[in-house]
Design a protein around this motif. Structure first.
Motif, mmCIF file in Angstrom:
data_model
loop_
_atom_site.group_PDB
_atom_site.id
_atom_site.type_symbol
_atom_site.label_atom_id
_atom_site.label_comp_id
_atom_site.label_asym_id
_atom_site.label_seq_id
_atom_site.Cartn_x
_atom_site.Cartn_y
_atom_site.Cartn_z
ATOM 1 N N ILE A 76 1.078 -1.126 0.161
ATOM 2 C CA ILE A 76 -0.059 0.023 -0.141
ATOM 3 C C ILE A 76 0.766 1.233 -0.076
ATOM 4 O O ILE A 76 1.767 1.290 0.443
ATOM 5 C CB ILE A 76 -0.761 -0.046 1.218
ATOM 6 C CG1 ILE A 76 -1.945 -1.184 1.067
ATOM 7 C CG2 ILE A 76 -1.736 1.196 1.419
ATOM 8 C CD1 ILE A 76 -2.965 -1.156 2.372
ATOM 9 N N GLN A 77 0.508 2.327 -0.687
ATOM 10 C CA GLN A 77 1.301 3.555 -0.831
ATOM 11 C C GLN A 77 0.942 4.333 0.479
ATOM 12 O O GLN A 77 -0.237 4.565 0.666
ATOM 13 C CB GLN A 77 1.043 4.207 -2.050
ATOM 14 C CG GLN A 77 1.209 3.833 -3.096
ATOM 15 C CD GLN A 77 0.935 4.916 -4.348
ATOM 16 O OE1 GLN A 77 1.630 6.086 -4.389
ATOM 17 N NE2 GLN A 77 0.008 4.713 -5.119
ATOM 18 N N GLY A 131 -12.100 1.290 1.652
ATOM 19 C CA GLY A 131 -11.785 0.511 0.390
ATOM 20 C C GLY A 131 -10.669 -0.186 0.153
ATOM 21 O O GLY A 131 -10.493 -1.416 -0.117
ATOM 22 N N ASN A 132 -9.486 0.631 0.994
ATOM 23 C CA ASN A 132 -8.160 -0.441 0.923
ATOM 24 C C ASN A 132 -8.107 -1.532 1.970
ATOM 25 O O ASN A 132 -7.621 -2.657 1.745
ATOM 26 C CB ASN A 132 -7.080 0.426 1.676
ATOM 27 C CG ASN A 132 -6.964 1.639 1.021
ATOM 28 O OD1 ASN A 132 -6.979 2.971 1.423
ATOM 29 N ND2 ASN A 132 -6.504 1.674 -0.267
ATOM 30 N N HIS A 150 7.011 4.548 -4.132
ATOM 31 C CA HIS A 150 5.804 4.836 -5.034
ATOM 32 C C HIS A 150 5.089 6.094 -4.608
ATOM 33 O O HIS A 150 4.629 6.849 -5.547
ATOM 34 C CB HIS A 150 4.723 3.659 -4.914
ATOM 35 C CG HIS A 150 5.009 2.275 -5.718
ATOM 36 N ND1 HIS A 150 5.650 1.331 -5.601
ATOM 37 C CD2 HIS A 150 4.776 2.083 -7.234
ATOM 38 C CE1 HIS A 150 5.833 0.295 -6.241
ATOM 39 N NE2 HIS A 150 5.369 0.743 -7.473
ATOM 40 N N ILE A 195 6.963 -7.282 -6.834
ATOM 41 C CA ILE A 195 6.468 -8.624 -6.674
ATOM 42 C C ILE A 195 7.483 -9.751 -7.190
ATOM 43 O O ILE A 195 7.615 -10.724 -6.512
ATOM 44 C CB ILE A 195 5.288 -8.445 -7.752
ATOM 45 C CG1 ILE A 195 4.236 -7.666 -7.255
ATOM 46 C CG2 ILE A 195 4.480 -9.932 -7.816
ATOM 47 C CD1 ILE A 195 3.277 -7.145 -8.175
ATOM 48 N N VAL A 237 -0.779 -12.126 -5.288
ATOM 49 C CA VAL A 237 -1.017 -10.779 -5.135
ATOM 50 C C VAL A 237 -2.505 -10.287 -4.812
ATOM 51 O O VAL A 237 -2.963 -9.899 -5.738
ATOM 52 C CB VAL A 237 0.040 -9.748 -6.064
ATOM 53 C CG1 VAL A 237 0.026 -8.286 -5.712
ATOM 54 C CG2 VAL A 237 1.140 -10.124 -6.444
ATOM 55 N N GLY A 284 -16.430 -6.488 -3.093
ATOM 56 C CA GLY A 284 -15.820 -4.987 -2.647
ATOM 57 C C GLY A 284 -14.303 -4.856 -3.235
ATOM 58 O O GLY A 284 -13.464 -4.300 -2.892
ATOM 59 N N ALA A 285 -14.063 -5.427 -4.479
ATOM 60 C CA ALA A 285 -12.902 -5.269 -5.186
ATOM 61 C C ALA A 285 -12.813 -3.762 -5.471
ATOM 62 O O ALA A 285 -11.803 -3.398 -6.019
ATOM 63 C CB ALA A 285 -12.668 -6.038 -6.550
ATOM 64 N N LYS A 297 -14.070 5.615 -7.997
ATOM 65 C CA LYS A 297 -13.644 4.863 -7.001
ATOM 66 C C LYS A 297 -13.293 5.409 -5.790
ATOM 67 O O LYS A 297 -12.935 6.803 -5.746
ATOM 68 C CB LYS A 297 -12.174 4.391 -7.664
ATOM 69 C CG LYS A 297 -11.408 3.289 -6.890
ATOM 70 C CD LYS A 297 -10.127 3.031 -7.562
ATOM 71 C CE LYS A 297 -9.237 4.019 -7.204
ATOM 72 N NZ LYS A 297 -7.749 3.745 -7.527
#
Ligand code: TYM
Length: 336
Positions: A14-15, A23-24, A49, A140, A148, A187-188, A199
């Protein structure tokens, strides 16, 4: 750290930008927690990032600790999983450079996140924003990740990662494991509370669009009660009514009830009662997370220790891939 060598490897990140939000949690963190026993997990806070968009240094620094504390408060267990910060492991940047030379401009030009972000940050369309997906591929592939878990917005980046890995493997022989995305069935893609066609984003300038994991109960309640719903009156799961559908999917992801059970329960009852109940479900979910967070965040030295251990472990693991990659592309070994 447990000896989990035989388990498949899971990596996600996560950034540290904006405020970690529901949502995350629903799209990513919830599944990280759930998959911790089945996989050897590496959870990285991708600070490198985050600087593709300007950050205030002092805020970035404290936000990194906030996010790590939230990883743990949500249920990431550092005894089971490796938790670390991207910039502590230089191999991410090293591998990225190699992979840059195996990625085409045309591929990066097609990335929708690049197009979106360069529109939003017209004053700063930097090269890092453009090559961002290559750094993600390095994150990754460095650890030979099998799985992932991410939200739907990262699918295109995962596909590029797979393409880069396959391209490299075809040229040099089996080097990288080709990773699979895990995108949750519910919930994607959690949508914004005020504009359910967009989003939900942790960097949104309008905090009413998202529920922060650290929002006080009344703030969270109000955001849900004021969430935009559609002109209909029935609680429904129906793509032509994105507002109520988004709230039903948040309910489903947090409560574990299916869409059918939820919509049946509210048949004939209207939005107000549903929103009130959803607000309570969300507040009850946030309470223990926030309690644990306050406790964990108060000990910075424990967090630093945990991140040191995590970086050390990640570095050792990643080094194996780096030496393999350097050998395959023809770099000579440094003498002793
Ligand atoms: P980031 O920091 O934007 O988001 C972190 C995770 O949360 C998911 N997510 C969502 N899921 C459902 N609904 C939403 N509205 C929503 N918004 C965000 C994201 O899909 C992500 O899983 N490029 C990545 C970070 C990254 C990464 C990696 C992820 C860098 N390297 C390697 C996995 C593996 C990103 O910007 O996520």
């Amino acid at each position: 750290m447990n000896d989990t060598k035989s388990k498949p490897v899971l990596l996600s990140g996560i950034q540290p930008s904006g405020n970690l939000m529901i949502g995350n949690y629903i799209g990513a963190l919830k599944n990280w927690v759930r998959l911790q026993d089945e996989y050897e997990c590496l959870f990285v806070l991708v600070d490198m990032h985050a600087i593709t968009v300007r950050q205030k240094p002092a805020d970035l620094r404290s936000r990194c600790f906030d996010f790590i504390a939230l990883y743990l408060a949500c249920g990431i267990d550092p005894k089971k999983s490796t938790v670390f910060v991207q910039s502590h492991v230089p191999s991410h940047a090293e591998l990225m450079w190699v992979l840059n030379c195996f990625t085409y401009m045309g591929e990066l030009n097609r990335m929708t996140q690049f197009k979106d972000k360069s529109k939003r940050h017209e004053e700063n369309v930097n090269a890092g924003l453009f090559t961002y997906p290559v750094l993600m591929a390095a994150d990754i592939l460095l650890y030979q990740a099998d799985l992932v878990p991410v939200g739907a917005d990262q699918k295109q980046h995962l596909e590029l990662t797979r393409d880069i890995a396959e391209r490299f493997n075809n040229e040099f022989g089996e080097t990288f494991r080709v990773p699979e995305p895990y995108i949750p069935p519910v919930g994607a893609r959690v949508m914004s509370l005020q504009d359910p066609t967009a989003k939900m984003s942790k960097s949104d300038v309008n905090p009413r669009n998202y529920i922060g994991l650290l929002d006080p109960p009344d703030v969270a309640r109000n955001k849900i009660k004021r969430a935009v719903t559609d002109s209909g009156a029935e609680v429904a799961y129906d793509e032509s009514r994105p507002g109520i559908t988004n709230l039903v999917s948040i309910h489903s992801a947090i409560s574990g009830d299916s869409y059918e059970v939820i919509t049946d329960r509210y048949a004939g009852k209207g939005y107000a009662q549903f929103k009130e109940d959803l607000a309570e479900i969300v507040v009850e979910f946030l309470k223990p997370v926030q309690e644990r967070y306050n406790d964990i965040r108060s000990s910075k030295s424990d967090l630093e220790q945990l991140l040191n251990d995590g970086a050390e472990h990640a570095f050792r693991r990643g080094r194996k891939t780096m030496s393999k990659v350097y050998r395959k592309i023809g770099f000579i070994q440094r003498g002793r």
